[in-house]
Design a protein around this motif. Structure first.
Motif, PDB file in Angstrom:
ATOM      1  N   ALA A 156     -77.461 -32.140  39.533  1.00  0.00           N
ATOM      2  CA  ALA A 156     -76.516 -31.072  39.223  1.00  0.00           C
ATOM      3  C   ALA A 156     -75.313 -31.135  40.151  1.00  0.00           C
ATOM      4  O   ALA A 156     -74.157 -31.077  39.693  1.00  0.00           O
ATOM      5  N   LEU A 185     -73.063 -34.184  39.363  1.00  0.00           N
ATOM      6  CA  LEU A 185     -72.253 -33.997  38.155  1.00  0.00           C
ATOM      7  C   LEU A 185     -71.044 -33.122  38.443  1.00  0.00           C
ATOM      8  O   LEU A 185     -69.921 -33.444  38.039  1.00  0.00           O
ATOM      9  N   LEU A 186     -71.279 -32.019  39.159  1.00  0.00           N
ATOM     10  CA  LEU A 186     -70.179 -31.091  39.399  1.00  0.00           C
ATOM     11  C   LEU A 186     -69.114 -31.702  40.304  1.00  0.00           C
ATOM     12  O   LEU A 186     -67.913 -31.628  40.008  1.00  0.00           O
ATOM     13  N   MET A 214     -79.539 -27.640  35.214  1.00  0.00           N
ATOM     14  CA  MET A 214     -78.881 -28.708  34.461  1.00  0.00           C
ATOM     15  C   MET A 214     -78.333 -28.217  33.136  1.00  0.00           C
ATOM     16  O   MET A 214     -77.133 -28.245  32.893  1.00  0.00           O
ATOM     17  N   THR A 235     -74.841 -26.734  34.521  1.00  0.00           N
ATOM     18  CA  THR A 235     -73.992 -27.920  34.525  1.00  0.00           C
ATOM     19  C   THR A 235     -73.399 -28.217  33.161  1.00  0.00           C
ATOM     20  O   THR A 235     -72.204 -28.523  33.052  1.00  0.00           O
TER      21      THR A 235
END
Lengths: 104, 175
Positions: A70, A73-74, B61, B65
């Motif tokens: 997570a 990705l950010l 997630m 996200t």
């Protein structure tokens, strides 16, 4: 519990799909997704072996992997946004031919 | 029996979602299919009696996200291809994935011929090939030490740095 080979096959398939995406694609966002698919495959392996051996350490590893996924990705998306605001990125929309307008 | 059906269903969705995420040209559709693959993986975690991971995967997630990614991709139009991507690249990816999937399916189908009942895949390896490998529990205890956190941090920074360097230098080379 199902035999461990089921989870190993699933994990291998996901790993290879992610690897193919990292190696072949040029789109940075798809590359990020591919890396996440690879990490997800590793997490499935961790949890499966954790259940097989009755040891919770595998689940801890998988939890770390999920959190790292997570965050990665950010932060990577922020980097991509910064780079694309600094330098103009090519997008598929810029292609003017009719075939490029297909959404797939 | 129900467990097997559930596993095959979830595994099929996970693999299909991953394949579609990798082979789409538009990042928006890729992110949707990626979310689907993550959802199926969360279901597999739940099937493996890891409810905490299921919740973490679902919340961190899929909800967090993916929401941010879809917002960023769609609203900010970050549809990134640093160099213009040829149309054959997703097709090569799909072909490579297809070949390996075919090999996997054939191997799974022939597994019954290669192995006796009760044997696992290690029976196909040369005798004693795994003798040097320590037990998994000992291996996990070895890795799960106080050295793990710095290692993870270094790997995380390297990963983020790699993405940034690749983006910056590729654009500079292109300009």
């Amino acid at each position: 519990m199902l035999p461990i080979t089921h989870y190993l096959f699933l994990s291998f398939a996901l790993f290879f799909i992610g690897l193919a995406g990292v190696v072949i694609r040029h789109n940075l966002i798809v590359n990020l997704f591919s890396m996440d698919i690879i990490l997800n495959a590793a997490s499935i392996n961790f949890v499966a072996f954790s259940r097989l051996y009755g040891d919770a350490s595998g689940q801890v590893f998988a939890m770390l992997a999920v959190v790292m996924l997570a965050l990665e990705l950010l932060v990577a998306l922020a980097i991509i946004a910064a780079v694309c605001s600094r330098w103009k990125c090519a997008t598929p929309d810029e292609e003017k031919d009719l075939s490029s307008q297909l959404d797939y | 029996m129900h467990g097997e059906i559930t596993f095959y269903l979830l595994a099929g969705i996970a693999i299909l979602g991953a394949v579609l995420a990798v082979t789409r040209r538009r990042a928006f559709y890729a992110s949707l299919y990626f979310g689907l693959s993550l959802l199926a993986s969360a279901g597999i975690f739940l099937q493996l009696h890891a409810p905490l991971l299921f919740v973490a995967q679902l919340v961190a997630m899929v909800c967090g996200t993916m929401g941010i990614i879809l917002f960023a991709v769609e609203v900010s139009t970050i549809n990134v291809a640093l160099v213009k991507e040829h149309r054959w690249r997703p097709r090569v990816a799909a072909f490579a994935i297809g070949v390996v999937s075919l090999v996997l399916i054939v191997f799974t189908a022939l597994r019954g011929l290669l192995l006796q009942p009760g044997e696992n895949l290690t029976a196909l390896l040369p005798h004693g090939a795994l003798a040097a490998v320590p037990r998994a529990a000992e291996l996990i205890k070895f890795f799960f030490s106080h050295e793990l956190l710095p290692l993870l941090l270094i790997l995380f920074i390297l990963l983020i740095g790699g993405v940034g360097f690749r983006a910056v230098f590729q654009k500079r080379a292109q300009d």
